[in-house]
Motif scaffolding. Structure first.
Motif: not given
Length: 145
Positions: A42-69
């Motif tokens: 009970g000493k913590h307020e929250k649990a946090v997990v972040t996943l990072y995805f390589d988005n450098s291949n713009k041909a396969q990028s999600p439509p709304l995220y083409k500008d993000d690497d």
């Protein structure tokens, strides 16, 4: 594929991935309730997990995220609620699912991730059963008829 010795954290990694993708079933993540993800003492307020995805291949990028690497998807679990973020911006769980669907990953499919106990079951399947499972995971089973 995640491999390693017993007790090395393989299941913790899968739990973290399924957590970010919206898993709300505590028993699948080996806790009694979602609050159990935060801390045992009970000493913590929250649990946090972040996943990072390589988005450098713009041909396969999600439509709304083409500008993000890189695309980051975060889930924060508080005692009473979850918060989802894509690239630091608050979104709904549905928006996270739509992001994955936009790159043809159906995280709602019950076989999206195959955990340890399921591997043994699959190894014992007859060829026809195994083919059926592969078609279901690939999303081609609906075209069979």
């Amino acid at each position: 594929c995640i491999t390693g010795k017993n007790g090395s954290g393989k299941s913790n990694i899968l739990d973290a991935i399924t957590f970010v993708l919206g898993n709300n079933k505590p028993k699948e993540m080996r806790v009694a309730n979602m609050k159990g993800l935060i801390s045992a003492n009970g000493k913590h307020e929250k649990a946090v997990v972040t996943l990072y995805f390589d988005n450098s291949n713009k041909a396969q990028s999600p439509p709304l995220y083409k500008d993000d690497d890189t695309i980051s998807i975060t889930r924060e679990q508080f005692s009473d609620k979850s918060v989802y973020l894509i690239n630091g911006k608050k979104v709904t769980n549905e928006k996270v699912k739509q992001l994955f669907l936009s790159v043809h990953l159906n995280i709602n499919n019950p076989h999206f991730l195959i955990k340890q106990g399921e591997i043994v079951k699959m190894m014992k399947m007859k060829p026809k059963e195994l083919l059926s499972k592969i078609e279901e995971v690939a999303g081609t089973a609906l075209y069979e008829t």
